[in-house]
Design a protein around this motif. Structure first.
Motif, PDB file in Angstrom:
ATOM      1  N   VAL A 112       0.825  -1.207   0.000  1.00 17.51           N
ATOM      2  CA  VAL A 112       0.000   0.000   0.000  1.00 17.51           C
ATOM      3  C   VAL A 112       0.865   1.264   0.000  1.00 17.51           C
ATOM      4  O   VAL A 112       0.582   2.224  -0.714  1.00 17.51           O
ATOM      5  N   TYR A 113       1.936   1.242   0.800  1.00 16.49           N
ATOM      6  CA  TYR A 113       2.773   2.421   0.970  1.00 16.49           C
ATOM      7  C   TYR A 113       4.158   2.210   0.363  1.00 16.49           C
ATOM      8  O   TYR A 113       4.718   1.120   0.435  1.00 16.49           O
ATOM      9  N   ARG A 114       4.705   3.293  -0.198  1.00 11.85           N
ATOM     10  CA  ARG A 114       6.081   3.257  -0.698  1.00 11.85           C
ATOM     11  C   ARG A 114       6.832   4.469  -0.165  1.00 11.85           C
ATOM     12  O   ARG A 114       6.479   5.610  -0.463  1.00 11.85           O
ATOM     13  N   VAL A 115       7.851   4.215   0.641  1.00 12.33           N
ATOM     14  CA  VAL A 115       8.685   5.300   1.146  1.00 12.33           C
ATOM     15  C   VAL A 115       9.494   5.865  -0.021  1.00 12.33           C
ATOM     16  O   VAL A 115      10.081   5.111  -0.803  1.00 12.33           O
ATOM     17  N   VAL A 116       9.569   7.177  -0.128  1.00 12.60           N
ATOM     18  CA  VAL A 116      10.210   7.806  -1.284  1.00 12.60           C
ATOM     19  C   VAL A 116      11.733   7.652  -1.255  1.00 12.60           C
ATOM     20  O   VAL A 116      12.319   7.149  -2.211  1.00 12.60           O
ATOM     21  N   PRO A 117      12.438   8.114  -0.210  1.00 13.86           N
ATOM     22  CA  PRO A 117      13.907   8.020  -0.246  1.00 13.86           C
ATOM     23  C   PRO A 117      14.410   6.615   0.050  1.00 13.86           C
ATOM     24  O   PRO A 117      13.696   5.765   0.619  1.00 13.86           O
ATOM     25  N   ASP A 118      15.650   6.366  -0.324  1.00 14.27           N
ATOM     26  CA  ASP A 118      16.303   5.096  -0.036  1.00 14.27           C
ATOM     27  C   ASP A 118      16.394   4.888   1.480  1.00 14.27           C
ATOM     28  O   ASP A 118      16.517   5.836   2.250  1.00 14.27           O
ATOM     29  N   LYS A 119      16.359   3.635   1.878  1.00 13.91           N
ATOM     30  CA  LYS A 119      16.337   3.313   3.308  1.00 13.91           C
ATOM     31  C   LYS A 119      17.563   3.838   4.035  1.00 13.91           C
ATOM     32  O   LYS A 119      17.508   4.150   5.230  1.00 13.91           O
TER      33      LYS A 119
ATOM     34  N   ARG B 192      14.459  11.240   9.690  1.00 17.63           N
ATOM     35  CA  ARG B 192      13.664  11.003  10.891  1.00 17.63           C
ATOM     36  C   ARG B 192      12.633  12.105  11.087  1.00 17.63           C
ATOM     37  O   ARG B 192      11.655  11.929  11.813  1.00 17.63           O
ATOM     38  N   MET B 193      12.861  13.240  10.425  1.00 14.47           N
ATOM     39  CA  MET B 193      12.020  14.411  10.644  1.00 14.47           C
ATOM     40  C   MET B 193      10.891  14.546   9.629  1.00 14.47           C
ATOM     41  O   MET B 193       9.794  14.964   9.975  1.00 14.47           O
ATOM     42  N   ASN B 194      11.171  14.261   8.380  1.00 16.42           N
ATOM     43  CA  ASN B 194      10.194  14.440   7.301  1.00 16.42           C
ATOM     44  C   ASN B 194      10.021  13.113   6.568  1.00 16.42           C
ATOM     45  O   ASN B 194      10.855  12.734   5.756  1.00 16.42           O
ATOM     46  N   ILE B 195       8.971  12.419   6.894  1.00 16.51           N
ATOM     47  CA  ILE B 195       8.750  11.059   6.406  1.00 16.51           C
ATOM     48  C   ILE B 195       7.851  11.132   5.172  1.00 16.51           C
ATOM     49  O   ILE B 195       6.647  11.377   5.266  1.00 16.51           O
ATOM     50  N   CYS B 196       8.455  10.950   4.001  1.00 13.64           N
ATOM     51  CA  CYS B 196       7.771  11.131   2.719  1.00 13.64           C
ATOM     52  C   CYS B 196       7.422   9.771   2.112  1.00 13.64           C
ATOM     53  O   CYS B 196       8.295   8.909   1.980  1.00 13.64           O
ATOM     54  N   PHE B 197       6.159   9.600   1.734  1.00 10.44           N
ATOM     55  CA  PHE B 197       5.748   8.329   1.136  1.00 10.44           C
ATOM     56  C   PHE B 197       4.581   8.529   0.180  1.00 10.44           C
ATOM     57  O   PHE B 197       3.935   9.581   0.166  1.00 10.44           O
TER      58      PHE B 197
END
Length: 426
Positions: A348-355, A360-365
């Motif tokens: 359902v979700y895909r985190v934008v940046p590489d792991k 930790r502050m701006n969680i983009c997905f």
């Protein structure tokens, strides 16, 4: 009517502030220390204003363990103003050092000094930028606007390793930093420690910028300021706009090596800079002037400084001997909970940046690969739950949960619970 206690705000900036600080602010706005006038009405040169400045400096010094050989400045330019200020101040220092060295070699022949200095500036002046997101890109563009493209070395453009998009930080051996051999090197190296728009954060200080011959390092920490431990000594300049994690909109905080200030160091004269076709910065961005006047060269918004001081004093009181390490533990736990949930429901979700560089502050997905209707449904459902400010930046879209210090652990857990419910029903 919706009460403040009914919502949890994840906006990226202006960002949430501790309720206790706002409650106290509502009182001092009307009557500061029982003087019959409000905090916004007192003189910036009054004893009360100087006390606020001193208290705020002490709080940040305690939190980050700032050494005695660093100065703390407050400016009204915001983080964007510091894009320019770093160029104006550090290029001027670089030029003056080169001029002094040439003058030692050729003596009082000013024409020869200027001739050689022109050549040195043309051939050697470089500013290195690590471009890992929208804000460092803007900083590099401002440097180019001020001194010209030939002097700006983009040592890392993270988009080149990620199909034209931000979201990774290449290995340091792939960076093209200006060589530091034989007394050369850039006037400074610039990076943004945490990219608010793109959700990218440097996991640690770059190893290639350490060592005895390390260049001056300028770091924009606007959106992860006072969220984790920082070895201040590794930086020449640290700055951050207050409105993302420290206070309300109105000031930028600068932590600066005193060795970059008079009498230890000085910049080139305005006349010399003009002779070299280099920009002369405005006085309100001149670090020596601001430092000499205790950040009070012009009318400083003392209320904004007071807010920042109250936020940081609250962390000092909350974490005691742990200092900023206590807040770091909470920040890490909140981000872990959210990222674990995103990874759990990767269908359902895909985190934008590489792991490896997740902020930790701006969680983009993204939701369902960026499906517009699904993301609108996610945001609408979140708003009904009192989870606000989750829409991604207009330039990239998607979802962004800004996990600033004022976002409580309870708020993070409520977001996680909603994400779980949405994923199961999607």
């Amino acid at each position: 009517m919706v009460n403040r206690s009914d919502v949890h705000y994840f906006g990226a900036g202006p960002a949430p502030l501790p309720t206790a600080v706002l409650e106290k602010a509502s009182q001092v706005l009307l009557n500061y220390k029982e003087k019959g006038v409000g905090l916004c009405e007192i003189s910036h040169r009054s004893p009360e204003a100087n006390e606020i400045l001193a208290d705020t400096k002490q709080a940040i010094t305690t939190l980050l363990d700032i050494p005695d050989d660093y100065e703390i400045l407050f400016l009204q330019s915001g983080g964007t103003g510091e894009f320019s200020a770093t160029v104006y101040n550090l290029v001027s220092i670089w030029v003056e050092k080169k001029r002094a060295k040439i003058a030692e070699e050729v003596g009082d022949d000013q024409a020869e000094v200027l001739k050689r200095l022109r050549q040195v500036v043309a051939e050697e002046l470089k500013l290195d930028y690590l471009v890992t997101g929208s804000w460092s890109l803007k900083a590099s563009q401002e440097a180019t606007r001020l001194i010209g493209a030939k002097h700006v070395n983009v040592a890392l453009d993270a988009r080149k390793a990620n199909d034209g998009k931000f979201g990774v930080i290449s290995a340091e051996d792939q960076w093209s930093l200006t060589p530091r051999a034989s007394g050369g090197g850039p006037a400074f190296v610039y990076f943004c420690d945490n990219e608010t728009v793109d959700g990218v954060e440097f996991p640690a200080f770059p190893k290639s910028l350490e060592g005895d011959d390390a260049p001056l390092v300028c770091a924009d920490m606007s959106s992860n300021f006072i969220s984790r431990k920082v070895d201040v000594r590794k930086y020449a300049v640290i700055f951050g706009g207050a409105q993302k994690n420290v206070g309300n909109t109105g000031i930028a905080i600068v932590i600066l090596r005193k060795s970059l200030l008079p009498p230890s160091s000085k910049g080139a004269s305005p006349d010399l800079l003009r002779e070299l076709n280099l920009p002369v910065g405005p006085i309100v961005l001149d670090y020596p002037t601001i430092a000499k006047n205790n950040s009070l060269y012009n009318t400083l918004p003392i209320f904004d400084v007071w807010i920042a001081g109250q936020v940081m004093a609250g962390l000092v009181d909350a974490y005691g001997a742990k200092r900023i390490g206590g807040q770091e533990e909470i920040s890490n736990e909140k981000s872990r909970l959210i990222y674990d949930t995103l990874d759990k429901y990767s269908n359902v979700y895909r985190v934008v940046p590489d792991k490896t560089v997740r902020s930790r502050m701006n969680i983009c997905f993204r939701v369902h690969g960026g499906d517009a209707d699904k993301e609108k449904a996610f945001l609408a459902g979140a708003e009904k739950k009192g989870l606000l400010g989750l829409k991604g930046h207009r330039s990239v879209g998607g979802i962004r949960a800004s996990n600033y210090n004022a976002v409580s652990l309870e708020g993070a857990k409520l977001l996680v619970a909603y994400m779980e419910d949405f994923a199961k029903s999607a």
